[in-house]
Design an enzyme around this catalytic site. Sequence first.
Site, mmCIF file in Angstrom:
data_model
loop_
_atom_site.group_PDB
_atom_site.id
_atom_site.type_symbol
_atom_site.label_atom_id
_atom_site.label_comp_id
_atom_site.label_asym_id
_atom_site.label_seq_id
_atom_site.Cartn_x
_atom_site.Cartn_y
_atom_site.Cartn_z
ATOM 1 N N GLY A 12 48.633 32.312 57.903
ATOM 2 C CA GLY A 12 48.959 31.636 56.649
ATOM 3 C C GLY A 12 48.777 32.465 55.390
ATOM 4 C CG ASN A 14 54.193 34.918 53.807
ATOM 5 O OD1 ASN A 14 54.703 35.469 52.841
ATOM 6 N ND2 ASN A 14 54.095 35.505 54.996
ATOM 7 C CG HIS A 110 63.208 37.731 59.365
ATOM 8 N ND1 HIS A 110 62.775 37.272 60.593
ATOM 9 C CD2 HIS A 110 63.684 38.986 59.569
ATOM 10 C CE1 HIS A 110 62.984 38.208 61.499
ATOM 11 N NE2 HIS A 110 63.544 39.253 60.907
ATOM 12 C CG ASP A 151 65.948 35.268 61.472
ATOM 13 O OD1 ASP A 151 65.218 34.404 60.947
ATOM 14 O OD2 ASP A 151 65.556 35.975 62.422
ATOM 15 C CD GLN A 179 54.293 48.354 49.004
ATOM 16 O OE1 GLN A 179 55.469 48.713 49.046
ATOM 17 N NE2 GLN A 179 53.293 49.217 49.123
ATOM 18 C CD GLU A 181 56.298 38.909 55.293
ATOM 19 O OE1 GLU A 181 55.891 37.771 55.518
ATOM 20 O OE2 GLU A 181 56.265 39.808 56.144
HETATM 21 C C1 GAR Z 1 55.026 36.797 58.367
HETATM 22 O O1 GAR Z 1 55.099 38.196 58.442
HETATM 23 C C2 GAR Z 1 56.419 36.207 58.413
HETATM 24 O O2 GAR Z 1 57.366 36.991 57.749
HETATM 25 C C3 GAR Z 1 56.680 36.170 59.896
HETATM 26 O O3 GAR Z 1 55.462 35.731 60.441
HETATM 27 C C4 GAR Z 1 54.389 36.213 59.625
HETATM 28 C C5 GAR Z 1 53.445 35.071 59.314
HETATM 29 O O4 GAR Z 1 52.292 35.516 58.650
HETATM 30 N N1 GAR Z 1 57.769 35.306 60.206
HETATM 31 C C6 GAR Z 1 58.678 35.586 61.161
HETATM 32 O O5 GAR Z 1 58.606 36.560 61.869
HETATM 33 C C7 GAR Z 1 59.799 34.567 61.290
HETATM 34 N N2 GAR Z 1 60.854 35.065 62.119
HETATM 35 P P1 GAR Z 1 51.356 34.534 57.835
HETATM 36 O O6 GAR Z 1 51.002 33.372 58.771
HETATM 37 O O7 GAR Z 1 50.141 35.364 57.506
HETATM 38 O O8 GAR Z 1 52.112 34.076 56.610
#
Ligand code: GAR
Length: 218
Positions: A12, A14, A110, A151, A179, A181
């Site tokens: 989590g 993001n 993504h 996607d 940098q 996401e």
């Molecule tokens: C992130 O890097 C996101 O871009 C990726 O999962 C991760 C979640 O991290 N999503 C995908 O690959 C979707 N196809 P987080 O739980 O620390 O936000």
Amino acid sequence: MLNVVVMVSGGGTNLQAIIDAVEAGTITNTRLAGVISNNKNAYALERAAKHGIPAACVSPKDFEDRGQFNQKLLETVDGFEPDLVVLAGFLVVIPPEMTAKYRNRMINIHPSLIPSFCGTGYYGLRVHEAALARGVKVAGATVHFVDEGTDTGPIILQKAVEARQGDTPKELQRRVMEQAEWKILPRAIDLIANGKVKVENGKTIIEEPTRSGQEASL
Ligand code: GAR
């Protein structure tokens, strides 16, 4: 006020970037209505609790078949009455009924520059492993609307990040998160909350000439 539901599966970070941006006022006109996880142990659920955001867990393991899980997932999302659904590392296939119901109201982050390293099987660390195996010099992230494909929906923002010689997948993943996401996902929500994103003929039009235009073209 844009009512936002964030869907998560894991750490989590993001989600945290979104919470921080709402609290700091860099995302405006937005209320975080709820967080939904498919995984009871997701640290993202603790992040939601720490910030007083209502959270729910809907796990496929608790249902006899996918149809029942999908129904409960959609009911849970609908229960928060969101204007926007944000997939922030949600690693479950979205039911087609949900895609149809939330067309142009559901976005995903993504960890690559779509159309590279995306589609079925490309998620999380696998994306970075594949990018390094191909020897890319530029990596990055994409925020896009969710459609029926994997996607394939209209791209909202993209940001490029350097891939360095000798990077491990984890090092590249971390740089792409820091940098790209954690910047473009909050930025996309703010743009949507302020009515600055339109979809026409399968592409987005961003109504903010300088900053978002630059991010969109990087
Ligand atoms: C992130 O890097 C996101 O871009 C990726 O999962 C991760 C979640 O991290 N999503 C995908 O690959 C979707 N196809 P987080 O739980 O620390 O936000």
